[in-house]
Write an enzyme that holds these catalytic residues in place. Sequence first.
Site, PDB file in Angstrom:
ATOM      1  N   GLY A 469       0.816  -1.209   0.000  1.00  0.00           N
ATOM      2  CA  GLY A 469       0.000   0.000   0.000  1.00  0.00           C
ATOM      3  C   GLY A 469       0.849   1.257   0.000  1.00  0.00           C
ATOM      4  N   GLY A 511      12.577  -2.262   2.244  1.00  0.00           N
ATOM      5  CA  GLY A 511      12.116  -2.806   0.979  1.00  0.00           C
ATOM      6  C   GLY A 511      12.660  -2.067  -0.224  1.00  0.00           C
ATOM      7  NE  ARG A 591      18.114  10.852  -6.191  1.00  0.00           N
ATOM      8  CZ  ARG A 591      18.216  10.155  -7.320  1.00  0.00           C
ATOM      9  NH1 ARG A 591      18.712   8.936  -7.292  1.00  0.00           N
ATOM     10  NH2 ARG A 591      17.846  10.702  -8.457  1.00  0.00           N
ATOM     11  N   PRO A 595       8.202  11.662  -4.458  1.00  0.00           N
ATOM     12  CG  PRO A 595       9.031  13.730  -5.124  1.00  0.00           C
ATOM     13  CD  PRO A 595       8.843  12.320  -5.599  1.00  0.00           C
ATOM     14  CD  GLN A 601       4.921   4.303   4.123  1.00  0.00           C
ATOM     15  OE1 GLN A 601       3.938   4.146   3.409  1.00  0.00           O
ATOM     16  NE2 GLN A 601       5.272   3.424   5.047  1.00  0.00           N
ATOM     17  N   GLY A 664      15.332   4.873   3.346  1.00  0.00           N
ATOM     18  CA  GLY A 664      14.123   4.118   3.718  1.00  0.00           C
ATOM     19  C   GLY A 664      13.213   4.979   4.560  1.00  0.00           C
ATOM     20  CD  GLU A 667       9.431  -0.104  10.079  1.00  0.00           C
ATOM     21  OE1 GLU A 667       9.158  -0.777  11.075  1.00  0.00           O
ATOM     22  OE2 GLU A 667      10.345  -0.405   9.295  1.00  0.00           O
TER      23      GLU A 667
HETATM   24 MO1  MOS Z   1       7.616  -3.614   9.639  1.00  0.00          MO
HETATM   25  S1  MOS Z   1       6.954  -3.527  11.571  1.00  0.00           S
HETATM   26  O1  MOS Z   1       9.238  -3.661   9.723  1.00  0.00           O
HETATM   27  O2  MOS Z   1       6.902  -4.923   8.895  1.00  0.00           O
END
Ligand code: MOS
Length: 712
Positions: A469, A511, A591, A595, A601, A664, A667
Amino acid sequence: MTTTTATTAVTGAVGTAHTRVEGRDKVTGAARYAGEIPFAGLAHGWLVPSTIARGRIRSVEVEPVLALPGVLAVLHHGNAPRVDADYVGMLGLPDPVVAVFQHDRVPFVGWPVALVVAETSEQAREAAEALVVQYDQEPHDVAFSADRPGTYTPDGADNRTEKGDLDAQLAASAHVVDAEYTTPEEHHSAMEPHAATARWDGGRLEVVDSNQGSTWVADELAKLFSLDLASVRVVSEHVGGAFGSKGLRVHQVLAVMAATVLDRPVRVVLTRRQLFSLVGYRSPTTQRMRLGADPDGRLRAFDHQAQSLSSSVYEFVEASAGYGRSMYAADAHHTVNRLVRLDVPTPTYVRAPGEAPGSFAVESALDELAEKCGMDPIALRVRNEPDVGPVSGLPFSSRNLLTCYEEGARRFGWADRDPRPGLRREGRWLLGTGTAAATFPVLVAPSTAAVTAEADGTYTVRITAADVGTGARTALTLIAADALDVATDRVRVRIADSDFGPAMIAGGSMGTRSWGWAITLAARGLREKLVPGGHIPPEGITVRSDTSDAIGALTQKERHSFGAQFAEVAVDVTSGEVRVRRMLGIFAAGRIVNPLTARSQLIGGMIWGLSMALHEEAVRDAASGGLVGPDLAGYHVATHADVPHIEADWVADPDADDPVGIKGIGEIGIVGAAAAVANAVWHATGVRHRALPIRPDRVLRAAAESGDATRA
Ligand code: MOS
């Protein structure tokens, strides 16, 4: 300051806003999710969860249910296929909950007891609700509190760091904060519940799933069912949210078991309520913070003692105490993660595991220290900015926290802030602003990718990435276009099919960096191989990559993203309501590839932080051992009416070691956000809220106890 430096771009796709390549399919409903893909001859499984928190299953009264319309089978511990859960997967041993129906013991409320399979989903549900299960119940214990009996420090160097003499440095400190912070049990509650369909096709097991990594799930299923990995295929085209909850879970295992027993395709979809006990959650935490500082705010002592819980069957640690190890230096620096094992479901990774609750404690304590030192909270953080990793001593790959603060403070209007609490009123509202820092580790894992030059002049990328997503599919399209030096509309990225080979999961904010690296290597290899104007055969020309060697050669550094969070709140002390009026997050997170989706996110993470600060709390009932109201009526998450204007932006921070410059962003948006809100509530009211969420009843009680500043 949204500009990023182009490191490799020729076409300039990376860094340019791009709508989701599958966006049209999603908004028109053409995109199918795992629970709605049609299959001929499909049967439906409905899970029956335990109603007791501890004991044994005495009997499963199968016969009456088998007589109900459409019922095909009832699987339980007495008749289910045996599995081998004694394997080591990507994250170590599996949570025993995935080894369903292997014994008669029940370790928590909601444990899988039986699966009813029927011709239709409605028939399966009807029969599952009619199934009578008898138990031999035993006393359970679900009471979590600081330092309760049974608390221990788990093995593993990651759970304890100790540098310097803490008692001596606390004694030598002019200012000391010693406070306990608590966060409640929190749930992912992804919009799309877990769903899987399994079928055997010519000796091959095929699973249509919703997950964070299809080779990951394929590998775990192969191990669990003692199959060759080559005979298992898992696909997961579209995913409606995951947040750490979508690895191997009971739904895939149940579907495979039933498909094997019935020799026809079987779908298992978990209900919203079942998610609350079967796909993990964030443990509640209690965190004692002790900070000691010189009169000028320089830290002498930093002590973070965190405690979380896990189930009786699996040791999962919510590693909250890791947060300060890269953030703040002190002469004595101690951190520890402790654990207690209870008769509850196993918690798991939830967006920013460790950092989300850990940053609430550390960044709140810093705000309290700033108050004691009579310092501006940002100035306190500037004073304690380390040159090298506070615990590791390693250099930082880059550390642009202060750049985030400069930019954030300017845009938020921090310079005009009167630091005194409880002074600003607007009718019945008390107003305040707060800030907190954020950090999240930057990691990368080996991945493989294949890039094909097609005869028609287009390019196909194949990689077992997952787009949960976030817009990962689109980000990878931009990365591939730049690496191939072609326009994005000539690139098609195919993801989430375990047949494409091993790749990192959508997890750990790793990812896009991990997959982008693999795609870049494969694309470079392909460009070297293509002869300008040369002939391309009908099957195309394909080059594969594997980043294992490149990643293995990375030198040891402190690699992190950073951020500065700001919040403004209004607190109604007559109702206890806290309204967030605006939030700003400025991040240094490598980087930025796209955008448009990156901003979403980051804002999504900040909204979760707001939600964590004010709303989210799963309440466990001591008598039953289960949750009170485990659904989205009983568990409040921030919705539109709770969310004000939120801005997320970033400063230039390309990672020099990554071929695309990525760090990244999965989170970091949630990290520090709850502390910024809590610090703003203090600034508004003069009352410290150290227990989340900051509920109306807590605000009212605090207002009643604290006198004039907070009285309406
Ligand atoms: Mo995330 S909590 O690293 O899937």
